[in-house]
Design a protein around this motif. Structure first.
Motif, PDB file in Angstrom:
ATOM      1  N   THR A 235     -24.823 -77.039  53.717  1.00  0.00           N
ATOM      2  CA  THR A 235     -25.845 -76.035  53.696  1.00  0.00           C
ATOM      3  C   THR A 235     -25.663 -75.876  55.576  1.00  0.00           C
ATOM      4  OG1 THR A 235     -27.178 -75.839  51.987  1.00  0.00           O
ATOM      5  CG2 THR A 235     -28.287 -74.616  54.349  1.00  0.00           C
TER       6      THR A 235
ATOM      7  N   GLN B  87     -29.781 -70.218  50.317  1.00  0.00           N
ATOM      8  CA  GLN B  87     -30.277 -71.061  48.732  1.00  0.00           C
ATOM      9  C   GLN B  87     -31.419 -71.086  48.983  1.00  0.00           C
ATOM     10  OE1 GLN B  87     -29.940 -74.935  50.833  1.00  0.00           O
ATOM     11  NE2 GLN B  87     -30.096 -76.072  48.950  1.00  0.00           N
TER      12      GLN B  87
ATOM     13  N   ASP C 150     -25.003 -69.392  49.163  1.00  0.00           N
ATOM     14  CA  ASP C 150     -25.460 -71.607  49.197  1.00  0.00           C
ATOM     15  C   ASP C 150     -25.876 -71.098  47.419  1.00  0.00           C
ATOM     16  OD1 ASP C 150     -26.226 -73.914  49.479  1.00  0.00           O
ATOM     17  OD2 ASP C 150     -27.310 -73.509  51.171  1.00  0.00           O
TER      18      ASP C 150
HETATM   19 MG   LIG Z   1     -28.002 -76.790  50.567  1.00  0.00          MG
END
Ligand SMILES: [Mg+2]
Ligand SMILES: Nc1ncnc2c1ncn2[C@@H]1O[C@H](COP(=O)(O)OP(=O)(O)OP(=O)(O)O)[C@@H](O)[C@H]1O
Lengths: 399, 229
Positions: B53, B98, B173
């Motif tokens: 990330t 995410q 993500d």
């Molecule tokens: Mg991540």
């Protein structure tokens, strides 16, 4: 939906938070507006008391009771009566420094058919009077005839109606503007009318508690002091030279009232300050707490392309909307409270209370609005700064 | 291999970490050279905490590298001022972050059109948004609010939002977290065909299935891109 419409949308979707914040701003506006209204009403009241007393010096019989009664009548609004010999008038007029001297005759009644409360009748001499007639002139053009009266604004009955005094139907020719003083509860007539009332009352078999002929006896002498003379000195001179009379400079009478007014104003000022600081502090805190929960929302906005400037714009715009809502609510609430509880406030504070004219009230409202519109967005500044600096990557990682 | 679109040169990210007895910087992402080319889909996998990330955020213009550069068509992203970089993110990047990131005060379709309307006039973009939702199988939820959606439905809203402005580079993500196999396949197919239409696509995922759609598969471990699987 775009960034311009987003703030309003956010507010309507978080109604609880919006209302909570608006209430805090409303409190700020309420205190600012209500406080300034009360303060200026107090100031007006004392100004009006001074203006309405009119005379520089008032001469009354030299008994302790009559001094108290005079105070009661003028300051506390309790009807009363006391008398001295009419010759006092000429003696007072002869004192050095007295420019005009005019007699007044006080008559009180419990039996007037008009009102449930006692009425103070004040008789004056149209030829010499300089205290009552100037403000009668402002509301009613002509001279007062026999059995015609002018009433204070708290007396029931409109111009054109009649008021029953000692069985005599007296025509109300005018109603005076509110003064905020106890003279709002008085009825004004010429001494000729007063004498007629007394005679009628005696004939009908219910003489007033005291019924002395206004030609022989008088209650007070209103004195205008010539230029260059000190009213207190002239009052002292009168007290000294005229037997059975006691003179008091009105400045001395009003100064005790002015003192309690400034005391009350001080307390209100401190109270206002404390509430203001507290509410403003809570506002800052609540804005910031709300901000914490919103970090993620702002991180998302950032991801999809909002600049830092856009983000603080959203926060500030929300604060402006909330402040406008709260300011209007607070100002309306203050107006309603001050107008509705006008009388209660006056009674509670025990000093003359006269709300300012509409123009002044509108001006204060604009001022209070401006203050709230500065305070609200300023309180959001901390939160705007922090939210605009949100580290989008960091916030969104914290799943 | 198509034209190079996005490139990192020695980009790394150091974070400060407190230990019980000491505190020191560590490389969440070690100096990395990586290229995303138009028309390609790259899958990045790796253990949790390996720096995926962090790398994605640096490439997407959301996190400035401690050292090194990120360039888009030769332009160093972090030399731009905030307004310009924000605008560039809006016009050329699509990011599926995410987790759940739909805005709660907006309906599904408003969430999808917001990035478009941020810098553009409303020219009937809603019909395009509805089309995207249709392709993702959630057309019927257009007027619902995010709080009424399941985790998988909410993820798909974010996919539609990222595609709304037809970005040149798409960052995803874990786009298929919370999704069942059928929906996972729909999303992956969509990302693949989006790459085929000429975009550069980076997908961070643990999803085995994703590798079938990838041109390249990269593996990350402790901040280092290890091997091309
Ligand atoms: Mg991540
Ligand atoms: N702001 C920060 N401060 C300190 N450490 C950080 C910060 N952001 C990330 N890290 C650390 O950097 C490392 C990489 O984090 P990152 O979120 O990139 O991992 P990831 O590969 O995406 O993991 P996951 O698969 O669980 O999402 C982790 O060890 C994390 O604790």
């Amino acid at each position: 939906m775009n960034l311009k419409k987003l703030p309003l949308n956010n507010l309507s979707h978080n109604a609880g938070r919006t209302v909570g914040l608006a209430i805090l701003v409303a409190l700020l506006a309420f205190v600012a507006y209500g406080g300034s209204l009360v303060m200026s009403s107090l100031q007006n009241g004392i100004g009006s008391l001074e203006a309405r007393l009119g005379a520089d010096v008032i001469v009354a019989p030299a008994t302790a009771k009559s001094q108290q009664d005079l105070n009661d009548i003028l300051i506390d609004g309790v009807p009363g009566q006391f008398y001295m010999d009419a010759s006092v008038l000429d003696e007072v007029a002869g004192i050095d420094g007295v420019e005009v001297a005019s007699p007044q005759y006080y008559l009180s009644t419990m039996k007037a058919g008009c009102c449930s409360m006692p009425v103070q009748i004040i008789g004056f001499d149209p030829a010499t009077d300089f205290t009552v007639q100037p403000w009668i002139e402002r509301t009613y053009g002509g001279d007062l005839g026999l059995d015609q009266v002018v009433v204070g604004c708290n007396i029931t009955g409109a111009p054109g109606a009649t008021i029953k005094l000692y069985g005599v139907e007296c025509g109300i020719v005018s109603k005076l503007e509110k003064t905020g003083t106890k003279l709002d509860n008085a009825v004004f007539a010429t001494n000729e009318t007063v004498r007629h009332l007394i005679n009628e009352a005696v004939e009908r078999g219910f003489p007033p508690d005291s019924h002395e002929d206004p030609a022989m006896r008088i209650s007070t002498v209103q004195v205008k002091v010539a230029d260059g003379y000190d009213p207190e000195v002239v009052a002292g001179e009168i007290t000294l030279r005229v037997r059975g009379a006691y003179a008091v400079a009105t400045r001395a009478m009003t100064s005790s009232v002015a003192e309690s007014v400034s005391g009350i104003a001080g307390v209100i000022g401190v109270l206002m300050g404390v509430i203001w600081v507290l509410a403003a502090a809570v506002l800052v805190v609540v804005f910031s707490i709300a901000g914490k929960h919103r970090a993620k929302e702002f991180a998302v906005l950032r991801v999809i392309g909002a600049s830092r400037k856009d983000l603080s714009g959203v926060v500030v715009k929300e604060a402006v909307l909330i402040s406008a809502l709260g300011a209007v609510a607070g100002i309306v609430a203050a107006l309603v409270v001050v107008l509705a509880f006008n009388g209660a406030l006056e009674a509670a504070l025990g000093v003359p209370f006269l709300t300012p004219d509409i123009g002044t009230m509108a001006l204060f409202a604009v001022g209070a609005f401006a203050v709230a519109m500065v305070a609200g967005p300023a309180a959001s500044a901390v939160s705007a700064r922090r939210l605009s600096k949100v580290d989008a990557g960091q916030v969104l990682r914290e799943e | 291999m198509g034209d190079i679109r996005l490139e990192t040169q020695g980009a790394c990210k150091k974070f400060f970490r407190k230990r019980r007895d000491s505190a020191q910087y560590f490389d969440a992402v070690a100096p990395t050279d990586l290229q995303l080319a138009a028309g390609e889909l790259v899958v990045l996998k790796g253990r949790s905490g390996s720096g995926k990330t962090t790398l994605l955020n640096m490439m997407a213009g959301l996190l400035e590298p401690s050292e090194g550069t990120v360039t888009l068509d030769g332009q160093n992203l972090y030399e731009l001022d905030d307004a310009a970089l924000s605008r560039l993110r809006n016009e050329r990047f699509g990011v599926i972050p995410q987790g759940q990131t739909a805005l709660h005060s907006l309906s599904v379709v408003q969430n999808v059109t917001l990035p478009y309307l941020m810098y553009r006039d409303d020219d009937g973009c809603e019909s395009r948004a509805l089309e995207l939702l249709e392709n993702l199988g959630i057309r019927q939820l257009a007027d619902s609010y995010p709080s009424e959606l399941s985790g998988g439905e909410s993820r798909r809203v974010c996919v539609a939002r990222a595609l709304m402005c037809a970005p040149d580079v798409l960052f995803a993500d874990e786009p298929t977290g919370n999704l069942d196999d059928a929906s996972t396949q729909v999303v992956l197919e969509m990302l693949r065909s989006y790459a085929d239409a000429g975009a550069a696509v980076l997908v961070v995922t643990h999803e085995q299935m994703a590798e079938e759609y990838a041109d390249h598969v990269l593996k990350m471990d402790a901040g280092v891109i290890e091997a091309r699987a």
